[in-house]
Design a protein around this motif. Structure first.
Motif, mmCIF file in Angstrom:
data_model
loop_
_atom_site.group_PDB
_atom_site.id
_atom_site.type_symbol
_atom_site.label_atom_id
_atom_site.label_comp_id
_atom_site.label_asym_id
_atom_site.label_seq_id
_atom_site.Cartn_x
_atom_site.Cartn_y
_atom_site.Cartn_z
ATOM 1 N N ASP A 207 9.199 -13.456 -15.466
ATOM 2 C CA ASP A 207 10.078 -12.876 -15.949
ATOM 3 C C ASP A 207 11.365 -13.707 -16.390
ATOM 4 O O ASP A 207 12.664 -13.432 -15.949
ATOM 5 C CB ASP A 207 10.629 -11.838 -14.746
ATOM 6 C CG ASP A 207 9.859 -10.610 -14.960
ATOM 7 O OD1 ASP A 207 9.091 -10.237 -15.788
ATOM 8 O OD2 ASP A 207 10.291 -9.555 -14.348
ATOM 9 N N ASN A 209 13.381 -15.965 -19.750
ATOM 10 C CA ASN A 209 13.395 -15.999 -21.084
ATOM 11 C C ASN A 209 12.714 -17.143 -21.440
ATOM 12 O O ASN A 209 12.553 -18.223 -20.876
ATOM 13 C CB ASN A 209 14.841 -16.171 -21.410
ATOM 14 C CG ASN A 209 15.594 -14.986 -21.246
ATOM 15 O OD1 ASN A 209 15.231 -13.781 -21.281
ATOM 16 N ND2 ASN A 209 17.109 -15.019 -20.748
ATOM 17 N N ALA A 210 12.339 -17.330 -22.838
ATOM 18 C CA ALA A 210 11.534 -18.399 -23.352
ATOM 19 C C ALA A 210 12.197 -19.790 -23.290
ATOM 20 O O ALA A 210 11.578 -20.692 -23.068
ATOM 21 C CB ALA A 210 11.320 -18.114 -24.957
ATOM 22 N N ASP A 211 13.499 -19.788 -23.344
ATOM 23 C CA ASP A 211 14.257 -21.097 -23.070
ATOM 24 C C ASP A 211 14.665 -21.341 -21.932
ATOM 25 O O ASP A 211 15.465 -22.540 -21.513
ATOM 26 C CB ASP A 211 15.406 -21.100 -24.005
ATOM 27 C CG ASP A 211 16.468 -20.192 -23.845
ATOM 28 O OD1 ASP A 211 16.223 -19.055 -23.049
ATOM 29 O OD2 ASP A 211 17.413 -20.077 -24.470
ATOM 30 N N ALA A 212 14.428 -20.538 -20.694
ATOM 31 C CA ALA A 212 14.772 -20.780 -19.227
ATOM 32 C C ALA A 212 13.719 -21.630 -18.605
ATOM 33 O O ALA A 212 12.690 -21.622 -19.032
ATOM 34 C CB ALA A 212 14.781 -19.326 -18.661
ATOM 35 N N ASN A 231 8.379 -19.991 -18.059
ATOM 36 C CA ASN A 231 7.823 -18.834 -17.701
ATOM 37 C C ASN A 231 6.392 -18.571 -17.664
ATOM 38 O O ASN A 231 5.573 -19.183 -18.358
ATOM 39 C CB ASN A 231 8.192 -17.901 -18.768
ATOM 40 C CG ASN A 231 8.095 -16.446 -18.371
ATOM 41 O OD1 ASN A 231 8.348 -15.943 -17.282
ATOM 42 N ND2 ASN A 231 7.636 -15.568 -19.754
ATOM 43 N N SER A 249 18.510 -19.619 -15.415
ATOM 44 C CA SER A 249 18.896 -18.244 -15.347
ATOM 45 C C SER A 249 18.016 -17.486 -14.610
ATOM 46 O O SER A 249 17.193 -18.112 -13.729
ATOM 47 C CB SER A 249 18.787 -17.982 -16.893
ATOM 48 O OG SER A 249 17.367 -17.803 -17.434
ATOM 49 N N TYR A 251 15.059 -15.307 -12.954
ATOM 50 C CA TYR A 251 13.712 -15.283 -12.819
ATOM 51 C C TYR A 251 13.315 -14.635 -11.581
ATOM 52 O O TYR A 251 14.007 -14.063 -10.542
ATOM 53 C CB TYR A 251 13.094 -16.789 -12.658
ATOM 54 C CG TYR A 251 13.602 -17.683 -11.478
ATOM 55 C CD1 TYR A 251 12.746 -17.593 -10.410
ATOM 56 C CD2 TYR A 251 14.973 -18.097 -11.434
ATOM 57 C CE1 TYR A 251 13.177 -18.329 -9.361
ATOM 58 C CE2 TYR A 251 15.275 -18.757 -10.242
ATOM 59 C CZ TYR A 251 14.546 -18.684 -9.184
ATOM 60 O OH TYR A 251 14.508 -19.707 -8.222
#
Length: 276
Positions: A207, A209-212, A231, A249, A251
């Protein structure tokens, strides 16, 4: 089946980034119409993922197991992190929504995984441990799990731990599994850190984001290292290692344990001034 052998902490502290990632990070578990599995020699836990789309996928005993079927000497826990999933256990059908868990005990011969809707495919994460006795198959939603609220916003670790397969939930021989969800503004997991030399652990971060990214801290308390985790990637945590992390961010993560003791609270807290 990818094989990961156990490591000695005296050796691991000399690993560079590439070797750390090769040994402990599982980068790809969810591939369309495939079952991916990693055999960790740490307590012989199998960590796997499946993303069925076009057809049902069957979990079979890899040659490394030397058994006639996958659960001949094992038990398994499934948790769905995608669209609706269907798991058939010896012909009996179980439907799993997001974060629903299914435990299947030793002896079940046929495990088939499929998606309820190919346009919103399931992502089925599973862990399997050795078993000496058979416990009944059981499905539990995350809402039915034993829930602990821990941490605080002030320390950026306010979180909810859902204990699903454990001594006061779905019973098993040794497999334990649950999911941790964070409150808004909190990014730290398992800090202050701890050890449990009686059990290894595996984390699946999801859960995101792609850039997290999550910076997952591992190693002996006085020799810490870190892995940068994206992720739906998983980490193998040997029994001698801490296992904490901080995200860029929000998760969530699924934790699974196998080993000697079957008590969630069996852990040795590491004081903050001992971390280096």
């Amino acid at each position: 089946m990818d094989i990961r052998h156990s490591t000695n902490p005296a050796d691991a502290k000399h690993y560079d980034t590439a070797r750390l990632r090769q040994q402990y990070l599982i980068e790809s578990l969810f591939v369309a119409d495939q079952i991916k599995m990693v055999y960790a020699h740490d307590d012989r836990l199998i960590i796997g993922g499946a993303q069925p789309i076009k057809e049902a996928l069957t979990i079979e005993a890899a040659d490394v197991l030397k058994t006639e079927f996958f659960l001949e000497r094992r038990e398994i826990g499934f948790i769905n992190i995608g669209g609706n999933a269907i798991i058939d256990v010896d012909g009996e059908r179980y439907e799993l929504g997001k974060l629903d868990t299914l435990f299947v005990g030793k002896g079940a011969k046929e495990l088939k995984l499929s998606s309820g809707n190919a346009s919103e495919p399931a992502k089925i994460y599973f862990t399997s441990a050795l078993a000496h006795a058979t416990y009944p198959t059981r499905k539990v939603s995350v809402q039915e799990a034993n829930t602990l609220n821990l941490g605080s916003l002030e320390s950026s670790n306010e979180r909810t731990i859902h204990q699903i397969i454990h001594e006061n939930g779905i019973n098993s021989c040794q497999l334990m599994l649950g999911v941790t969800l964070f409150k808004p503004g909190s990014v730290w997991n398992t800090m202050p850190s701890h050890l449990h030399d009686r059990r290894m652990e595996a984390y699946l971060y999801f859960d995101m984001n792609a850039d997290a990214r999550v910076f997952h801290f591992m190693g002996e308390p006085n020799e810490t290292r870190h892995l940068v985790v994206a992720n739906e990637q998983a980490v193998i945590s040997p029994s001698w290692s801490i296992h904490s992390g901080a995200g860029t961010s929000s998760y969530a993560f699924i934790w699974a344990m196998a080993g000697e003791n079957y008590t969630f609270k069996d852990m040795d807290v590491v004081p903050m001034d001992a971390l280096k």
